[in-house]
Design a protein around this motif. Sequence first.
Motif, PDB file in Angstrom:
ATOM      1  N   HIS A 273       0.755  -1.247  -0.209  1.00 13.00           N
ATOM      2  CA  HIS A 273       0.406   0.021   0.042  1.00 13.00           C
ATOM      3  C   HIS A 273       0.820   1.043   0.196  1.00 13.00           C
ATOM      4  O   HIS A 273       1.808   1.842   0.994  1.00 13.00           O
TER       5      HIS A 273
ATOM      6  N   GLN B 251       0.391   4.216   0.921  1.00 12.48           N
ATOM      7  CA  GLN B 251      -0.364   5.345   1.651  1.00 12.48           C
ATOM      8  C   GLN B 251       0.424   4.690   3.188  1.00 12.48           C
ATOM      9  O   GLN B 251       1.440   5.317   4.323  1.00 12.48           O
ATOM     10  N   ALA B 252       0.891   3.132   3.045  1.00 10.39           N
ATOM     11  CA  ALA B 252       2.101   2.622   4.585  1.00 10.39           C
ATOM     12  C   ALA B 252       3.408   2.402   4.310  1.00 10.39           C
ATOM     13  O   ALA B 252       4.369   2.533   5.471  1.00 10.39           O
TER      14      ALA B 252
ATOM     15  N   THR C 232       6.154   4.268   5.551  1.00 17.41           N
ATOM     16  CA  THR C 232       5.765   5.490   5.591  1.00 17.41           C
ATOM     17  C   THR C 232       5.997   5.923   7.342  1.00 17.41           C
ATOM     18  O   THR C 232       5.199   5.550   7.982  1.00 17.41           O
TER      19      THR C 232
ATOM     20  N   ASP D 111       2.743   6.503   8.152  1.00 17.73           N
ATOM     21  CA  ASP D 111       1.176   6.273   8.385  1.00 17.73           C
ATOM     22  C   ASP D 111       1.259   5.280   9.260  1.00 17.73           C
ATOM     23  O   ASP D 111       1.686   4.005   9.545  1.00 17.73           O
ATOM     24  N   LYS D 112       0.105   5.033  10.121  1.00 18.74           N
ATOM     25  CA  LYS D 112      -0.224   4.824  10.808  1.00 18.74           C
ATOM     26  C   LYS D 112      -1.384   3.166  11.215  1.00 18.74           C
ATOM     27  O   LYS D 112      -1.420   2.385  12.059  1.00 18.74           O
ATOM     28  N   ASN D 113      -1.291   3.399   9.805  1.00 23.91           N
ATOM     29  CA  ASN D 113      -2.265   2.430   8.937  1.00 23.91           C
ATOM     30  C   ASN D 113      -1.740   0.708   9.539  1.00 23.91           C
ATOM     31  O   ASN D 113      -0.733   0.337   9.063  1.00 23.91           O
TER      32      ASN D 113
END
Length: 414
Positions: free
Chosen positions: A258, A260-261, A302, A304-306
């Motif tokens: 992903h 974003q991650a 990144t 990002d905390k997902n």
Amino acid sequence: FLAAGDYRFARPQAEAAVRLSATGAIAPWSPTSTASQPVPPERTTRLLQLEVQARDLPAAPRKPVYLTVAVDVTAGMKNGGRLTSVKSALRALLARLGGADRVTLTTIGGDEAVLIADAGRAELDQLLAAVDWLDAGRVGSLSSGAAAAVTAAAQRQPPRNVDRRLVLVSDAFDEFDPVGARTVSRLLMTSAARGIQVFPIDLGRSEEGTAWDELARRTGGKSFRVATTERLRSALMEVLSGRSQLTAAGAVLTVSFHPQAVAGYRLFGYEPTPLADAAPQPIEIDLHAGQGVTVLYEVALTGDKNAAVGTAVLRWRDVVDGSPRESVLSLTRAMLGSTFEKSSANLQMATIAAAAAGRLRNSPWGDNVAPQETLQWLRRLDRARTGRSLDDWIALLEQMQRKPAKPVGGRGPR
């Protein structure tokens, strides 16, 4: 180097053909973050190991087998560790002998010696000693060696209800002279040798057929072309058991991260070039009984905390009805969070292999680790008594430690 690791992947449960699993940790070469000097998330790279393990085939009733194995010991078998692979595969074969099975081990090239004849499970120690004796580097006629192997196979007439099989292992079937092949063919038609099936195992990976393929077909045997130790083991087990060891056909592993991650990633063993800098294409392989495959990534996350960072999908065809099957695995941050020292033994072994390779090839990435540091990781793993054979790896890293390498600055994945 990754394929040479001694992994102990968990077997699939129940009747599943394959098992897909993943493990991860912080890369041991990542910079350490402190309160005064925090390290950005994308510089603390993580290692992700994907594991694919094919199931073992259940035992099935079969007739006893009188097996004659003739191994090429000429100089070419030194190339690529071929004879080492043969010895490893033969040890695995001997461990699966039935109570009424018998093995004769001969050599092709050199003195055409019969190392051990008509031995069974009760003589396992002698059989293993004969396998250990095999050593390449001799000069001799390949065809005369094959003829001698036929003679050895025909010397004892087995009881009824016993299959007789002759395995010829060589990397030079295209170099066997046609006259020799015809001589072997005539020998197989004699009353003493009639009924012996021939199984040539070609380690040279020649795509063109040879006279030995036709000989195998005429005797009811089968030719194999193998490129790995595991495939060689599978071929020998197919000869012994009389059934295909294929468990999953056309397996393809696809990994997607992903964006974003994940800030960046790299796949070990694949280096982009100006002519080919796209993502590597999935490789389709057939998986055989007991075969394990590993894939190793270095991943930069990144901020990002997902929890989800990607997905791994393994697709294959069922060997019975040809129907498509798949296994889907969600890749999470939790998988990548442990320290290297507390990670699985499999991941530690893969990391050591990658670091050793990175040093030898002067990798510009972070895996170019000093041999003495990699050796410390390896000795710690050895002390953990995981049951893996690490002596060869220790010897390699000790040798690398004595040979200085030009330092290269590391950088993370892109």
